[in-house]
Design a protein around this motif. Structure first.
Motif, mmCIF file in Angstrom:
data_model
loop_
_atom_site.group_PDB
_atom_site.id
_atom_site.type_symbol
_atom_site.label_atom_id
_atom_site.label_comp_id
_atom_site.label_asym_id
_atom_site.label_seq_id
_atom_site.Cartn_x
_atom_site.Cartn_y
_atom_site.Cartn_z
ATOM 1 N N LYS A 181 0.823 -1.210 0.000
ATOM 2 C CA LYS A 181 0.000 0.000 0.000
ATOM 3 C C LYS A 181 0.859 1.263 0.000
ATOM 4 C CE LYS A 181 -3.553 -2.567 0.136
ATOM 5 N NZ LYS A 181 -4.237 -2.810 -1.120
ATOM 6 N N LYS A 182 2.048 1.199 0.596
ATOM 7 C CA LYS A 182 2.978 2.330 0.604
ATOM 8 C C LYS A 182 4.314 1.839 0.068
ATOM 9 C CE LYS A 182 0.273 5.264 2.725
ATOM 10 N NZ LYS A 182 -0.202 6.486 2.132
ATOM 11 N N SER A 234 0.008 3.647 10.077
ATOM 12 C CA SER A 234 -0.359 3.477 8.669
ATOM 13 C C SER A 234 -0.051 2.058 8.211
ATOM 14 C CB SER A 234 0.414 4.443 7.779
ATOM 15 O OG SER A 234 0.062 5.767 8.062
ATOM 16 N N ILE A 235 -0.978 1.465 7.472
ATOM 17 C CA ILE A 235 -0.759 0.128 6.923
ATOM 18 C C ILE A 235 0.153 0.251 5.710
ATOM 19 C CG2 ILE A 235 -1.861 -1.811 5.773
ATOM 20 C CD1 ILE A 235 -4.306 -1.309 7.538
ATOM 21 N N ILE A 236 1.235 -0.538 5.732
ATOM 22 C CA ILE A 236 2.204 -0.512 4.637
ATOM 23 C C ILE A 236 1.937 -1.658 3.666
ATOM 24 C CG2 ILE A 236 4.657 -0.571 4.053
ATOM 25 C CD1 ILE A 236 5.172 0.448 6.938
ATOM 26 N N GLU A 251 17.768 -8.187 2.219
ATOM 27 C CA GLU A 251 18.026 -9.374 3.024
ATOM 28 C C GLU A 251 16.807 -9.680 3.875
ATOM 29 O OE1 GLU A 251 19.070 -6.262 5.972
ATOM 30 O OE2 GLU A 251 19.930 -6.542 4.000
ATOM 31 N N GLY A 252 16.225 -10.835 3.654
ATOM 32 C CA GLY A 252 15.063 -11.259 4.415
ATOM 33 C C GLY A 252 13.762 -10.590 4.026
ATOM 34 N N ARG A 253 13.747 -9.856 2.920
ATOM 35 C CA ARG A 253 12.533 -9.170 2.461
ATOM 36 C C ARG A 253 11.890 -8.384 3.599
ATOM 37 N NH1 ARG A 253 10.396 -10.961 -2.641
ATOM 38 N NH2 ARG A 253 8.307 -10.395 -2.003
ATOM 39 N N LYS A 254 12.624 -7.420 4.122
ATOM 40 C CA LYS A 254 12.140 -6.641 5.257
ATOM 41 C C LYS A 254 11.643 -5.279 4.811
ATOM 42 C CE LYS A 254 14.590 -8.829 8.963
ATOM 43 N NZ LYS A 254 15.377 -8.669 10.155
ATOM 44 N N VAL A 255 10.654 -4.782 5.555
ATOM 45 C CA VAL A 255 10.101 -3.450 5.341
ATOM 46 C C VAL A 255 10.496 -2.605 6.540
ATOM 47 C CG1 VAL A 255 8.005 -2.136 4.943
ATOM 48 C CG2 VAL A 255 8.150 -4.491 4.170
ATOM 49 N N ASN A 256 11.044 -1.417 6.288
ATOM 50 C CA ASN A 256 11.519 -0.549 7.351
ATOM 51 C C ASN A 256 10.911 0.840 7.194
ATOM 52 O OD1 ASN A 256 13.807 -2.441 8.265
ATOM 53 N ND2 ASN A 256 14.194 -2.167 6.089
ATOM 54 N N VAL A 257 10.928 1.586 8.301
ATOM 55 C CA VAL A 257 10.520 2.994 8.262
ATOM 56 C C VAL A 257 11.658 3.810 8.864
ATOM 57 C CG1 VAL A 257 8.917 4.717 9.141
ATOM 58 C CG2 VAL A 257 8.060 2.514 8.359
ATOM 59 N N LYS A 258 12.180 4.761 8.090
ATOM 60 C CA LYS A 258 13.205 5.675 8.589
ATOM 61 C C LYS A 258 12.491 6.823 9.278
ATOM 62 C CE LYS A 258 17.037 8.566 7.152
ATOM 63 N NZ LYS A 258 17.668 9.227 6.007
ATOM 64 N N PRO A 259 12.746 7.024 10.586
ATOM 65 C CA PRO A 259 12.030 8.070 11.328
ATOM 66 C C PRO A 259 12.293 9.461 10.755
ATOM 67 C CG PRO A 259 13.245 6.638 12.818
ATOM 68 C CD PRO A 259 13.668 6.290 11.427
ATOM 69 N N MET A 260 11.278 10.310 10.880
ATOM 70 C CA MET A 260 11.375 11.676 10.417
ATOM 71 C C MET A 260 12.169 12.503 11.421
ATOM 72 S SD MET A 260 8.116 13.930 9.216
ATOM 73 C CE MET A 260 7.376 12.559 8.380
ATOM 74 N N GLU A 261 13.067 13.361 10.933
ATOM 75 C CA GLU A 261 13.811 14.240 11.837
ATOM 76 C C GLU A 261 12.864 15.305 12.373
ATOM 77 O OE1 GLU A 261 15.242 13.735 8.665
ATOM 78 O OE2 GLU A 261 16.574 12.162 9.404
ATOM 79 N N ILE A 262 12.900 15.512 13.678
ATOM 80 C CA ILE A 262 12.026 16.492 14.307
ATOM 81 C C ILE A 262 12.757 17.830 14.365
ATOM 82 C CG2 ILE A 262 10.787 17.093 16.410
ATOM 83 C CD1 ILE A 262 10.710 14.038 16.985
ATOM 84 N N ALA A 263 12.181 18.851 13.708
ATOM 85 C CA ALA A 263 12.781 20.186 13.707
ATOM 86 C C ALA A 263 12.534 20.859 15.049
ATOM 87 C CB ALA A 263 12.194 21.014 12.577
ATOM 88 N N VAL A 264 13.611 21.419 15.616
ATOM 89 C CA VAL A 264 13.484 22.072 16.925
ATOM 90 C C VAL A 264 13.498 23.564 16.779
ATOM 91 C CG1 VAL A 264 14.477 22.259 19.224
ATOM 92 C CG2 VAL A 264 14.659 20.132 17.963
ATOM 93 N N PHE A 276 2.500 -2.546 9.643
ATOM 94 C CA PHE A 276 2.141 -1.149 9.851
ATOM 95 C C PHE A 276 3.282 -0.391 10.502
ATOM 96 C CE2 PHE A 276 0.823 -3.496 13.559
ATOM 97 C CZ PHE A 276 1.155 -2.671 14.632
ATOM 98 N N ALA A 277 3.285 0.932 10.316
ATOM 99 C CA ALA A 277 4.365 1.793 10.795
ATOM 100 C C ALA A 277 4.206 2.087 12.282
ATOM 101 C CB ALA A 277 4.374 3.088 10.003
ATOM 102 N N MET A 278 5.330 2.105 13.002
ATOM 103 C CA MET A 278 5.330 2.425 14.427
ATOM 104 C C MET A 278 5.684 3.888 14.694
ATOM 105 S SD MET A 278 4.359 -0.196 16.038
ATOM 106 C CE MET A 278 4.801 0.233 17.704
ATOM 107 N N CYS A 279 6.115 4.612 13.670
ATOM 108 C CA CYS A 279 6.440 6.029 13.837
ATOM 109 C C CYS A 279 6.253 6.732 12.493
ATOM 110 C CB CYS A 279 7.882 6.200 14.342
ATOM 111 S SG CYS A 279 9.109 5.659 13.169
ATOM 112 N N ASP A 280 6.236 8.060 12.534
ATOM 113 C CA ASP A 280 6.178 8.844 11.304
ATOM 114 C C ASP A 280 7.527 8.744 10.606
ATOM 115 O OD1 ASP A 280 3.740 9.516 12.271
ATOM 116 O OD2 ASP A 280 4.192 11.621 12.645
ATOM 117 N N GLY A 281 7.518 8.612 9.285
ATOM 118 C CA GLY A 281 8.782 8.528 8.567
ATOM 119 C C GLY A 281 8.599 8.118 7.119
ATOM 120 N N THR A 282 9.683 7.588 6.545
ATOM 121 C CA THR A 282 9.727 7.210 5.139
ATOM 122 C C THR A 282 9.946 5.708 5.028
ATOM 123 O OG1 THR A 282 10.763 9.337 4.692
ATOM 124 C CG2 THR A 282 10.835 7.724 2.930
ATOM 125 N N VAL A 283 9.205 5.072 4.134
ATOM 126 C CA VAL A 283 9.298 3.623 3.938
ATOM 127 C C VAL A 283 10.509 3.300 3.074
ATOM 128 C CG1 VAL A 283 8.143 1.612 2.942
ATOM 129 C CG2 VAL A 283 6.806 3.364 4.098
#
Length: 85
Positions: free
Chosen positions: A24-25, A35-37, A72-85, A60-67
Protein backbone atom coordinates in the motif's frame (compact mmCIF):
# COMPACT_ATOMS: atom_id res chain seq x y z
CA UNK A 1 -40.21 -36.18 -24.45
CA UNK A 2 -39.54 -32.64 -23.33
CA UNK A 3 -38.07 -30.29 -25.89
CA UNK A 4 -36.25 -28.18 -23.27
CA UNK A 5 -33.75 -29.39 -20.73
CA UNK A 6 -34.69 -29.09 -17.07
CA UNK A 7 -33.10 -26.36 -14.96
CA UNK A 8 -29.96 -28.01 -13.56
CA UNK A 9 -27.64 -26.74 -10.85
CA UNK A 10 -24.86 -24.40 -11.91
CA UNK A 11 -21.41 -25.53 -10.81
CA UNK A 12 -19.42 -22.42 -11.76
CA UNK A 13 -21.84 -19.73 -10.60
CA UNK A 14 -19.69 -18.26 -7.81
CA UNK A 15 -16.99 -15.62 -7.57
CA UNK A 16 -15.24 -14.34 -4.47
CA UNK A 17 -14.81 -10.68 -3.60
CA UNK A 18 -11.42 -9.07 -4.23
CA UNK A 19 -9.21 -8.94 -1.13
CA UNK A 20 -7.10 -5.92 -2.20
CA UNK A 21 -3.86 -7.35 -0.84
CA UNK A 22 -0.37 -6.09 -1.62
CA UNK A 23 1.92 -3.13 -0.98
CA UNK A 24 0.00 0.00 0.00
CA UNK A 25 2.98 2.33 0.60
CA UNK A 26 6.03 2.05 -1.63
CA UNK A 27 9.68 2.99 -0.98
CA UNK A 28 10.17 6.73 -0.52
CA UNK A 29 6.58 7.38 0.54
CA UNK A 30 5.95 9.04 3.89
CA UNK A 31 3.78 7.30 6.48
CA UNK A 32 2.26 8.28 9.79
CA UNK A 33 2.15 6.17 12.93
CA UNK A 34 -0.23 3.23 12.46
CA UNK A 35 -0.36 3.48 8.67
CA UNK A 36 -0.76 0.13 6.92
CA UNK A 37 2.20 -0.51 4.64
CA UNK A 38 1.47 -4.04 3.36
CA UNK A 39 -1.66 -6.21 3.36
CA UNK A 40 -0.68 -9.87 3.10
CA UNK A 41 -1.59 -13.45 3.98
CA UNK A 42 1.31 -15.08 5.81
CA UNK A 43 4.70 -13.43 6.09
CA UNK A 44 5.81 -12.80 2.52
CA UNK A 45 7.31 -9.56 3.87
CA UNK A 46 8.78 -9.30 7.36
CA UNK A 47 8.80 -6.30 9.71
CA UNK A 48 12.07 -4.40 10.02
CA UNK A 49 12.98 -1.19 11.84
CA UNK A 50 9.97 0.75 13.17
CA UNK A 51 7.49 -1.71 11.62
CA UNK A 52 5.26 -4.21 13.44
CA UNK A 53 3.19 -7.17 12.27
CA UNK A 54 -0.49 -7.31 13.18
CA UNK A 55 -2.31 -10.55 14.07
CA UNK A 56 -3.65 -10.77 10.51
CA UNK A 57 -0.06 -10.39 9.11
CA UNK A 58 -0.56 -6.76 8.00
CA UNK A 59 2.57 -4.62 8.38
CA UNK A 60 2.14 -1.15 9.85
CA UNK A 61 4.37 1.79 10.80
CA UNK A 62 5.33 2.43 14.43
CA UNK A 63 6.44 6.03 13.84
CA UNK A 64 6.18 8.84 11.30
CA UNK A 65 8.78 8.53 8.57
CA UNK A 66 9.73 7.21 5.14
CA UNK A 67 9.30 3.62 3.94
CA UNK A 68 12.26 1.69 2.58
CA UNK A 69 12.77 -1.98 1.73
CA UNK A 70 15.85 -4.09 2.47
CA UNK A 71 16.74 -7.06 0.28
CA UNK A 72 18.03 -9.37 3.02
CA UNK A 73 15.06 -11.26 4.42
CA UNK A 74 12.53 -9.17 2.46
CA UNK A 75 12.14 -6.64 5.26
CA UNK A 76 10.10 -3.45 5.34
CA UNK A 77 11.52 -0.55 7.35
CA UNK A 78 10.52 2.99 8.26
CA UNK A 79 13.21 5.67 8.59
CA UNK A 80 12.03 8.07 11.33
CA UNK A 81 11.37 11.68 10.42
CA UNK A 82 13.81 14.24 11.84
CA UNK A 83 12.03 16.49 14.31
CA UNK A 84 12.78 20.19 13.71
CA UNK A 85 13.48 22.07 16.93
Amino acid sequence: MAHKKGQGSVKNGRDSNAKHRGVKKYAGETVTTGSIIIVQCGTKWHPGANVKRARNDFLFAMCDGTVYFSSEGRKVNVKPMEIAV
